[in-house]
Design an enzyme around this catalytic site. Structure first.
Site, PDB file in Angstrom:
ATOM      1  N   HIS A 187     -51.417 -33.833 -47.933  1.00 40.70           N
ATOM      2  CA  HIS A 187     -50.955 -33.003 -49.053  1.00 40.70           C
ATOM      3  C   HIS A 187     -51.588 -31.613 -49.035  1.00 40.70           C
ATOM      4  O   HIS A 187     -52.263 -31.220 -49.978  1.00 40.70           O
ATOM      5  CB  HIS A 187     -51.222 -33.712 -50.388  1.00 40.70           C
ATOM      6  CG  HIS A 187     -50.285 -34.861 -50.617  1.00 40.70           C
ATOM      7  ND1 HIS A 187     -50.671 -36.172 -50.444  1.00 40.70           N
ATOM      8  CD2 HIS A 187     -48.989 -34.896 -50.987  1.00 40.70           C
ATOM      9  CE1 HIS A 187     -49.639 -36.969 -50.709  1.00 40.70           C
ATOM     10  NE2 HIS A 187     -48.611 -36.231 -51.040  1.00 40.70           N
ATOM     11  N   ASN A 188     -51.360 -30.891 -47.974  1.00 42.17           N
ATOM     12  CA  ASN A 188     -51.762 -29.487 -47.959  1.00 42.17           C
ATOM     13  C   ASN A 188     -50.492 -28.632 -47.936  1.00 42.17           C
ATOM     14  O   ASN A 188     -49.393 -29.162 -48.065  1.00 42.17           O
ATOM     15  CB  ASN A 188     -52.726 -29.210 -46.797  1.00 42.17           C
ATOM     16  CG  ASN A 188     -52.134 -29.571 -45.440  1.00 42.17           C
ATOM     17  OD1 ASN A 188     -50.989 -29.247 -45.154  1.00 42.17           O
ATOM     18  ND2 ASN A 188     -52.938 -30.238 -44.616  1.00 42.17           N
ATOM     19  N   SER A 189     -50.661 -27.312 -47.783  1.00 46.03           N
ATOM     20  CA  SER A 189     -49.486 -26.458 -48.009  1.00 46.03           C
ATOM     21  C   SER A 189     -48.413 -26.622 -46.929  1.00 46.03           C
ATOM     22  O   SER A 189     -47.275 -26.200 -47.111  1.00 46.03           O
ATOM     23  CB  SER A 189     -49.910 -24.991 -48.124  1.00 46.03           C
ATOM     24  OG  SER A 189     -50.321 -24.500 -46.868  1.00 46.03           O
ATOM     25  N   THR A 190     -48.759 -27.280 -45.825  1.00 40.39           N
ATOM     26  CA  THR A 190     -47.725 -27.531 -44.823  1.00 40.39           C
ATOM     27  C   THR A 190     -46.704 -28.536 -45.360  1.00 40.39           C
ATOM     28  O   THR A 190     -45.504 -28.405 -45.123  1.00 40.39           O
ATOM     29  CB  THR A 190     -48.352 -28.033 -43.507  1.00 40.39           C
ATOM     30  OG1 THR A 190     -49.374 -27.111 -43.124  1.00 40.39           O
ATOM     31  CG2 THR A 190     -47.321 -28.116 -42.406  1.00 40.39           C
ATOM     32  N   HIS A 191     -47.200 -29.525 -46.104  1.00 42.00           N
ATOM     33  CA  HIS A 191     -46.260 -30.460 -46.735  1.00 42.00           C
ATOM     34  C   HIS A 191     -45.358 -29.710 -47.725  1.00 42.00           C
ATOM     35  O   HIS A 191     -44.142 -29.927 -47.754  1.00 42.00           O
ATOM     36  CB  HIS A 191     -47.025 -31.591 -47.429  1.00 42.00           C
ATOM     37  CG  HIS A 191     -46.175 -32.407 -48.368  1.00 42.00           C
ATOM     38  ND1 HIS A 191     -45.122 -33.182 -47.934  1.00 42.00           N
ATOM     39  CD2 HIS A 191     -46.213 -32.544 -49.724  1.00 42.00           C
ATOM     40  CE1 HIS A 191     -44.548 -33.776 -48.982  1.00 42.00           C
ATOM     41  NE2 HIS A 191     -45.178 -33.398 -50.078  1.00 42.00           N
ATOM     42  N   ASP A 246     -46.627 -30.082 -55.317  1.00 42.08           N
ATOM     43  CA  ASP A 246     -47.869 -30.830 -55.119  1.00 42.08           C
ATOM     44  C   ASP A 246     -49.096 -29.921 -55.256  1.00 42.08           C
ATOM     45  O   ASP A 246     -50.163 -30.238 -54.729  1.00 42.08           O
ATOM     46  CB  ASP A 246     -47.889 -31.496 -53.728  1.00 42.08           C
ATOM     47  CG  ASP A 246     -47.308 -32.906 -53.745  1.00 42.08           C
ATOM     48  OD1 ASP A 246     -47.359 -33.557 -54.813  1.00 42.08           O
ATOM     49  OD2 ASP A 246     -46.805 -33.358 -52.697  1.00 42.08           O
ATOM     50  N   ASP A 254     -38.884 -34.538 -50.559  1.00 39.57           N
ATOM     51  CA  ASP A 254     -40.300 -34.891 -50.624  1.00 39.57           C
ATOM     52  C   ASP A 254     -40.668 -35.990 -49.628  1.00 39.57           C
ATOM     53  O   ASP A 254     -41.746 -35.968 -49.046  1.00 39.57           O
ATOM     54  CB  ASP A 254     -40.630 -35.341 -52.061  1.00 39.57           C
ATOM     55  CG  ASP A 254     -42.128 -35.492 -52.288  1.00 39.57           C
ATOM     56  OD1 ASP A 254     -42.914 -34.866 -51.550  1.00 39.57           O
ATOM     57  OD2 ASP A 254     -42.510 -36.232 -53.213  1.00 39.57           O
ATOM     58  N   GLN A 304     -45.095 -47.862 -41.615  1.00 38.82           N
ATOM     59  CA  GLN A 304     -43.906 -47.007 -41.596  1.00 38.82           C
ATOM     60  C   GLN A 304     -42.629 -47.829 -41.757  1.00 38.82           C
ATOM     61  O   GLN A 304     -41.718 -47.444 -42.484  1.00 38.82           O
ATOM     62  CB  GLN A 304     -43.855 -46.206 -40.284  1.00 38.82           C
ATOM     63  CG  GLN A 304     -44.858 -45.070 -40.233  1.00 38.82           C
ATOM     64  CD  GLN A 304     -44.547 -43.974 -41.242  1.00 38.82           C
ATOM     65  OE1 GLN A 304     -43.420 -43.522 -41.361  1.00 38.82           O
ATOM     66  NE2 GLN A 304     -45.549 -43.571 -42.017  1.00 38.82           N
TER      67      GLN A 304
HETATM   68  C1  LIG Z   1     -53.022 -29.832 -43.108  1.00 41.39           C
HETATM   69  O1  LIG Z   1     -53.787 -30.900 -42.585  1.00 41.39           O
HETATM   70  C2  LIG Z   1     -53.819 -30.989 -41.183  1.00 41.39           C
HETATM   71  C3  LIG Z   1     -54.628 -32.218 -40.821  1.00 41.39           C
HETATM   72  O2  LIG Z   1     -53.869 -33.362 -41.042  1.00 41.39           O
HETATM   73  C4  LIG Z   1     -54.429 -29.736 -40.589  1.00 41.39           C
HETATM   74  O3  LIG Z   1     -54.424 -29.816 -39.197  1.00 41.39           O
HETATM   75  C5  LIG Z   1     -53.631 -28.562 -41.061  1.00 41.39           C
HETATM   76  O4  LIG Z   1     -54.220 -27.378 -40.589  1.00 41.39           O
HETATM   77  C6  LIG Z   1     -53.551 -28.525 -42.570  1.00 41.39           C
HETATM   78  N1  LIG Z   1     -52.679 -27.451 -42.968  1.00 41.39           N
HETATM   79  C7  LIG Z   1     -52.969 -26.593 -43.919  1.00 41.39           C
HETATM   80  C8  LIG Z   1     -51.979 -25.561 -44.215  1.00 41.39           C
HETATM   81  O5  LIG Z   1     -54.005 -26.631 -44.560  1.00 41.39           O
END
Ligand SMILES: *[C@@H]1O[C@H](CO)[C@@H](O)[C@H](O)[C@H]1NC(C)=O
Ligand SMILES: *[C@@H]1O[C@H](CO)[C@@H](O)[C@H](O)[C@H]1NC(C)=O
Ligand SMILES: *[C@@H]1O[C@H](CO)[C@@H](O)[C@H](O)[C@H]1NC(C)=O
EC number: 3.1.4.-
Length: 651
Positions: free
Chosen positions: A379-383, A420, A548, A600
């Protein structure tokens, strides 16, 4: 970690409700004391009901004849002690009350669940239903009887005393409730002549005008009315319908019948409950855990016009489903949301719609992204960027465009971006178990989703520099805000089946019926289904829900990467739970033992397949369905080789 999933259906209790509308007396018929009977005793006491216990059918009948209980709970689990069904029938035949209803309660000796069951019986639709039948029966009696009829209240005070011909109403004390109440069961069950049907009809009309109740009660009333004039098989089928309607979880599948797969169990337990429900009373643990704080400063705003070419290049195919978000993540040094947001929002003309300068949008995207936790593995900004990407993709589908207005599209893009924000990398269940500040603030209910929605608006409106709403007209802002909140809250998994089932019933099925007819007249009708405001809400919820959890519909390599990230986040939660002595919410997500392919497969089986079938039927997404099929086979093949890892070992 017990969910009712594992309970056997043969262990059921028979609940016989025999009701006058009075203070409740409860009779427990249990051959032996056990956890279940003790829990019901406790629950009665807590609810303020009078409670008697009988050990044998004889004792039960004697007690019942004396006290005329309103609710009888019989142990139906051990036929060697007594035959509960025979006892039920006997109670029916001797009952001097106006109506009898039986229900089954699956064994569960959790005290709160017994208490809830009693309260539900007492206050719920069943009581309204019983009242209704009672009224109906009384009206029948009034019209048939030559005798005086008295109806007494719970204090045995006579409410109505009437002679059929004079209709006088008097209020007097009455001593014996049983003598005052009347057995109209026999008259109603025999009253099947032509005159009676018409008469009951008018009785129903009176009852309708008497009651102001919840929609579900209205539905029950309508069905009751229909039953009056229906032939036997239809009336019986409607009885089944009523039985289902009386349960509160109308849109949830019956978990009790699902297969006993621990992965499904854990996912259901971990994602679909608040953690509290699954613990009994005192096990609720209060601990204080500090959540992450909002980062203090932002990096200097970049200008949209000078997006570095390498980044611009990775975004070239952002309108394709197969777009690789992880490329963008590394090209942007972990700021995919800001860049993808700039591109997608400009493609949809969001700034024009909001009358907001592009610089404001830029600042907004940056501050929202800064409030995602880079330390979360999932759940970081990539999600968030990924969900924004899927949302934009769905918004371009023909059916979706037909259904939604520009304001809905803007709301969907904003909701996806913030949905999120400030996620702590832990599930709702965890936060509730840990007694976190957020769980306390939101009463253990939709904790994270409420927080994401609330914080998004706080961040946005706190500072004019990033307030993308500041030039909006008040009413339009209210509408937009409402839509964003509704969509963010729809991502909560406890309501998963409710949202999916509503979508299927209100949209898929009516559209399918129209298509079957294949007539031109239907084009208009179809448009009406698509654009009805209540249906647009369902489309938007389904859209963000699918965006999502669309990972299993992405190209295999992306799907695998996401599976690795979510597993890691769950493993970290399990580690922390163990370390802090908290209940382990999803025991299968233990890094030492977990089979990722199995988890999964369960996730896809339980949550994804039906939802995407419905969404595909609506929005037409052949490539997603192809990936889903492909990915599912991939996980199956690993599982068949008994592999637990993300990928097969190198040759
Ligand atoms: C999100 O988490 C992954 C690790 O699972 C990490 O490699 C990635 O840099 C993180 N992305 C952000 C945007 O923080
Ligand atoms: C939480 O519950 C309390 C007490 O019922 C109520 O006053 C409060 O408004 C609730 N808060 C939320 C966020 O629902
Ligand atoms: C389909 O067509 C039939 C006959 O033309 C019509 O009676 C029916 O109402 C139509 N169904 C729907 C769902 O419009």
């Amino acid at each position: 970690m017990t969910l009712s999933l594992s309970l056997s259906l043969s262990l059921s209790l028979c609940v016989c409700v025999c009701v006058c509308v009075c203070v409740w007396q409860v009779l427990l018929v249990f051959a032996k004391d056990d956890a279940q009977s003790n829990s019901f005793c406790w629950a009665c006491e807590r609810a303020g009901f009078r409670c008697n216990v009988a050990r044998t059918p004889e004792a039960a009948l004697e007690s019942f004849q004396e006290k005329n209980h309103d609710l009888i709970i019989m142990d139906h689990r051990h036929s060697r002690y007594f035959d509960a069904e025979a006892l039920c029938r006997y109670v029916y035949s001797t009952c001097v009350c106006v109506s009898v209803v039986t229900q089954r309660y699956v064994e569960n000796s959790n005290m709160m669940s017994c208490y809830n069951e009693l309260i539900q019986l007492h206050h719920g639709e069943i009581r309204a239903q019983i009242k209704l039948r009672a009224c109906n029966a009384v009206f029948t009696a009034l019209e048939q009887s030559q005798e005086a009829i008295e109806i007494s209240s719970e204090d045995q005070i006579i409410q109505v005393h009437t002679h059929t011909h004079t209709h006088t109403h008097t209020h007097t004390k009455h001593k014996d409730r049983r003598k005052g109440s009347l057995d109209v069961r026999s008259t109603t069950s025999r009253g099947s002549d032509a005159g009676s049907s018409q008469r009951r009809h008018s009785s129903m009309a009176r009852i309708h005008s008497m009651t102001i109740e919840a929609p579900i009660t209205k539905v029950i009333n309508i069905i009751n009315a229909a039953q009056e004039s229906s032939p036997m098989p239809v009336a019986e089928a409607l009885d089944r319908v009523l039985e289902i309607l009386r349960t509160t979880e109308l849109y949830s599948p019956q978990l009790g019948t699902k297969e006993e797969d621990p992965h499904t169990n854990d996912l259901v337990g971990g994602l679909m409950t608040d953690g509290l429900r699954r613990l009994s009373g005192n096990e609720y643990i209060l601990a204080t855990k500090q959540l992450h704080h909002i980062p203090g400063h932002l990096t200097t705003p970049l200008s949209l016009n000078d997006i570095p070419p390498c980044i611009a290049q990775t975004m070239e195919n952002e309108d394709s489903w197969d777009f690789d978000i992880f490329n963008l993540e590394s090209a942007t040094m972990k700021r995919p949301l800001t860049y993808l947001g700039l591109k997608i929002f400009s493609r949809f003309g969001v700034c024009e719609f909001l009358s907001c300068p592009e610089a404001t949008l830029r600042s907004w995207l940056q501050i929202i992204e800064a409030n995602y936790h880079s330390s979360n593995s999932y759940h970081n900004s990539t999600h968030a960027a990924d969900v924004l990407h899927a949302t934009a993709y769905f918004l371009c589908k023909e059916r979706v465009k037909q259904s939604l207005d520009p304001i809905d599209e803007v709301a969907a893009l904003i909701a996806a971006t913030v949905h999120d924000v400030d996620h702590p990398g832990r599930t709702n269940s965890f936060l509730c178990n840990a007694g976190s500040e957020l769980a306390i603030l939101y009463n253990d209910t939709a904790v994270l989703e409420s927080h994401h929605a609330a914080l998004a608006f706080q961040i946005t409106t706190r500072d004019d520099k990033c307030n993308i709403f500041k030039n909006m007209e008040r009413n339009e802002y209210r509408t937009l805000r409402q839509a964003v909140i509704d969509m963010v809250l729809a991502t909560e998994m406890t309501k998963h089946f409710e949202h999916v089932n509503k979508f299927v019933n209100s949209i898929n099925k009516p559209l399918a019926a129209l298509e079957e007819n294949g007539s031109f007249v239907c084009v208009c009708a179809g448009k009406c289904i698509l654009t009805a405001p209540e249906n647009r809400i369902l489309v938007k919820r389904m859209l963000i829900k699918c965006a999502d959890i669309s990972n299993p519909c992405r190209p295999l390599e992306l799907c695998i990467e996401w599976a690795g990230r979510i597993s890691e986040e769950y493993f970290a939660q399990t580690d922390e739970e163990k370390q802090q002595g908290l209940p382990v919410v999803m025991p299968v997500f233990d890094r030492n033992t977990c089979s990722i392919p199995k988890s999964q497969i369960s996730f896809i089986d339980y949550f994804i397949t039906d939802m995407f079938d419905a969404w595909d039927a609506f929005a037409d997404l052949p490539n997603l369905m192809q990936h889903l099929d492909n990915n599912f086979k991939y996980w199956k093949s690993l599982d068949e080789k008994k592999l637990h890892s993300l990928r097969p070992p190198p040759e």
